[in-house]
Design a protein around this motif. Structure first.
Motif, short mmCIF file in Angstrom:
data_model
loop_
_atom_site.label_atom_id
_atom_site.label_comp_id
_atom_site.label_asym_id
_atom_site.label_seq_id
_atom_site.Cartn_x
_atom_site.Cartn_y
_atom_site.Cartn_z
N TYR A 23 7.04 -61.21 -5.70
CA TYR A 23 5.76 -60.53 -5.47
C TYR A 23 5.50 -60.27 -3.99
CZ TYR A 23 1.65 -59.08 -8.12
OH TYR A 23 0.71 -58.33 -8.78
N ALA A 24 5.97 -61.18 -3.14
CA ALA A 24 5.67 -61.08 -1.71
C ALA A 24 6.32 -59.88 -1.03
CB ALA A 24 6.07 -62.37 -0.99
N GLY A 245 -4.02 -58.53 -1.98
CA GLY A 245 -3.12 -58.66 -3.12
C GLY A 245 -3.86 -58.54 -4.44
N ASP B 55 5.16 -67.61 -5.73
CA ASP B 55 5.11 -66.53 -4.73
C ASP B 55 4.03 -66.83 -3.72
OD1 ASP B 55 6.84 -64.18 -5.74
OD2 ASP B 55 5.62 -64.59 -7.50
N CYS B 57 2.05 -64.80 -0.84
CA CYS B 57 1.86 -63.43 -0.37
C CYS B 57 0.77 -63.35 0.68
CB CYS B 57 1.46 -62.53 -1.54
SG CYS B 57 2.47 -62.74 -3.02
N SER B 59 -1.61 -61.50 3.15
CA SER B 59 -2.07 -60.12 3.23
C SER B 59 -2.98 -59.99 4.44
CB SER B 59 -2.71 -59.68 1.93
OG SER B 59 -3.51 -60.68 1.37
N GLY B 161 3.59 -54.72 0.44
CA GLY B 161 3.24 -54.59 -0.97
C GLY B 161 2.77 -53.21 -1.33
#
Lengths: 324, 301
Positions: A23-24, A245, B55, B57, B59, B161
């Motif tokens: 996902y990253a 996200g 995960d 992530c 941002s 992303g």
């Protein structure tokens, strides 16, 4: 080669449990939309968990088998036929070399799954065989099946003893035109006014024609945002936030109308305010809804979401046990 | 330089993204400081290798973690994240081991120009180009001055992303120099692969062809995504950009554009890049002076 595609149906793709853990870099998981039906199909034919099968959407393909195989059809009620003879769903079937598998019209649900003993043997890309059509990777040549495609199967050995095994009636999900999806409200839900959040939860929404592996769009209400001076970096529109996200299952409301639930092939982030997330246990149910079906969203807390997840896990373990 | 120093960040919002995600919004507004904080926290979390974390992530002004809740309860993760957040403090002394990269871009190229003219009816100002419009609403006298500002200071990759490999970039300049533009009124159905665009406060390079709503300014000759992993920069990953990279968008003409395209196509292209230890507090304190130093590292011997 073991399956020749005589006609591909509306949208038939190779899927497994998905390309998790990427996902990253902006890679959505892809994978079977209705994990329950997909996994139970693998249990029926005696596959390892995670073996690839076919996800069949709305209208089925015509498949010719070039060698004997053990198969099962689960998920949406799209009655399978072997050489024109109707065959049961949620049951292990045998097909012989030369047999043609077709599907009758969709009676309920949206997606059927074909499991084949040994699994569909397409190349593994980033530890998954799932198709991600947007950038054309995984699955069969990175795309939905087309006429004339040929699919190989993994090594299966003799599984003829499994033929006739079936999932018991009480364990087979019933798909209805009215679905309730449980959501955990959160993320940027503070952007919606209180009245709008109430309206979101009280409205019976209708699935629009924009309902696919990327996401489901709904109509039926209008929601408003709390007026604010837009923060730096967000852009001028009240529906916009500083890009962040998006969880799988998250709900966004671009422009205040038509909420969208993001699914397996969705974008991983962006600048629309998200207001909550469909719980993992209910994504199977969502994947079996289709255009014009009705959907209501019910707010639940984390404990209920985790309990639902555990219940689903137990149910799948029971089915697996009964079929082993 | 006091006006370049940003104010204290607000309290973070911790939220469940269903049962499989934890979402943490550090601030509603974008700033370099908040992104440095997101990176400090997610880097630390990465080091801890906690069971059940799938995960991580980072941002722009937030971050998200995907977990397997059968292994790790979301509340346990949130407790740990709050501790890490407190340890990260005001990111004083935080160092980022990163790369500084030369990213060539041809501004006002024929391909994105053709695209933006085709979708004029979806734009705020159908009578001008995206660059002319963006220059005007940001108070620049000419599009040339606006282009000079975009190409004049390097950018921090603050998020990856949307689709695989697409970098969001925030310019390393004081808040009052940040450019901000709206997205298209209605998104385009087509954007060329490698288009250089801008939306909200962020510059992007579209990694694949597809829909998009950012203003279009130019085209990069080199890819940010290479699914076949044929180029040297993609040997370890199909995606080139990493959060924390420093990108310097360098304006090029058609001749160099074609030359780089040739190298990409015959498989010999490699980004010009240098390893670099980035000091966020210096970027916050005196960005222009620090940028000179960063560019010296990239283009010096």
């Amino acid at each position: 080669m073991a399956i020749r595609v005589k006609s591909p149906g509306l949208l038939t793709t190779v899927q497994d449990t998905g390309r998790l853990g990427e996902y990253a870099i902006g890679m959505p998981p892809s994978g079977a939309m209705d994990v329950f039906s997909y996994q139970v199909g693998n249990y029926l034919v005696g596959n390892e968990e995670g073996a690839a099968g076919l996800e069949i959407t709305y209208f089925g393909p015509e498949l010719e088998f070039t060698e004997d195989a053990v198969v099962a059809v689960t998920g949406a009620q799209m009655p399978p036929k072997i050489n024109g003879e109707e065959a049961p769903t949620w049951e292990t079937l045998s097909v012989e070399a030369g047999d043609v598998l077709t599907f009758d019209y969709l009676q309920n649900g949206a997606r059927s799954y074909l499991a084949v003993a040994g699994g569909i043997d397409v190349p593994v890309f980033m530890h998954s065989r799932s198709t991600y059509t947007l950038i054309g990777l995984g699955g069969h040549e990175g795309r939905a099946l087309g006429e004339g495609d040929e699919l190989a199967l993994g090594e299966a050995g003799d599984r003829s003893d499994r033929v006739g095994m079936a999932v018991v009636e009480q364990q087979i999900p019933k798909y209805s035109k009215e679905t309730e999806l449980r959501v955990i409200i959160g993320l940027a839900s503070y952007r919606l006014t209180e009245e709008s959040m109430e309206e979101f939860l009280n409205t019976t929404w209708t699935v629009t024609p924009d309902a696919d592996r990327v996401g489901y769009r709904y109509k039926g209400g209008e929601l408003g945002f709390v007026e604010r001076e837009q923060p730096a970096g967000a852009g001028a529109d009240q529906a916009n936030v500083v890009d962040f996200g998006y969880p799988v299952g998250s709900i966004q409301v671009p422009g205040g109308v038509e909420p969208i639930v993001l699914m397996n092939d969705a974008v991983t982030g962006g600048g629309y305010a998200t207001i909550g997330t469909v719980i993992s246990a209910d994504r199977d149910k969502l994947a079996q809804t289709k255009t014009n079906d009705k959907t209501r969203f019910r707010s639940v807390d984390l404990e209920e979401a985790l309990a639902a997840r555990e219940q689903r896990r137990k149910q799948m373990a029971e089915i697996k046990e009964a079929l082993s | 330089m006091s006006r370049g120093v940003e104010t204290e960040l607000p309290q973070a919002r911790y939220s469940y993204g269903g049962d499989e995600f934890v979402f943490v919004e550090l601030a509603e507004a974008m700033s370099l400081k908040v992104n440095f904080r997101a990176m400090a926290i997610t880097n630390k979390l990465e080091e801890e290798r906690i069971d059940g974390v799938m995960d991580i992530c980072p941002s722009n002004a937030s971050y998200m973690v995907r977990i397997d809740p059968d292994v790790l309860h979301p509340d346990d993760l949130i407790s740990r994240l709050k501790e890490i957040d407190a340890e990260a403090g005001d990111i004083q002394g935080f160092e980022l081991r990163t790369r500084v990269v030369d990213v060539p871009v041809m501004m006002e190229d024929p391909w994105t120009h053709e695209t933006l003219m085709r979708f004029r009816d979806r734009h705020q100002d159908p009578e001008t180009t995206d660059l002319e419009y963006s220059a005007r609403i940001n108070g620049y006298d000419s599009k040339e001055d606006f282009i000079a500002a975009l190409l004049g200071s390097p950018w921090l990759v603050t998020m990856i992303g949307f689709v695989p490999g697409l970098p969001w970039c925030y310019q390393l300049v004081p808040p009052e120099e940040q450019v901000e533009v709206p997205k298209y009124v209605r998104p385009r159905t087509y954007t060329p692969e490698r288009a250089f665009g801008f939306g909200g406060g962020f510059a992007v390079v579209y990694s694949v062809e597809g829909a998009g709503g950012y203003q279009l300014y130019g085209l990069a000759p080199a890819p940010v995504l290479d699914v076949k992993q044929e180029l040297k920069d993609f040997q370890d990953s199909i995606v080139f950009p990493k959060p924390g990279d420093v990108f310097n968008y360098r304006g090029i003409e058609r001749e160099e554009f074609d030359e780089i395209r040739g190298c990409v196509e015959d498989g010999t292209f490699e980004y010009r890049k240098k390893n670099f230890v980035f000091h966020p507090d210096r970027a916050l304190h005196d960005p222009h002076a620090y940028n000179e130093e960063i560019l010296g590292v990239l283009y010096g011997d």
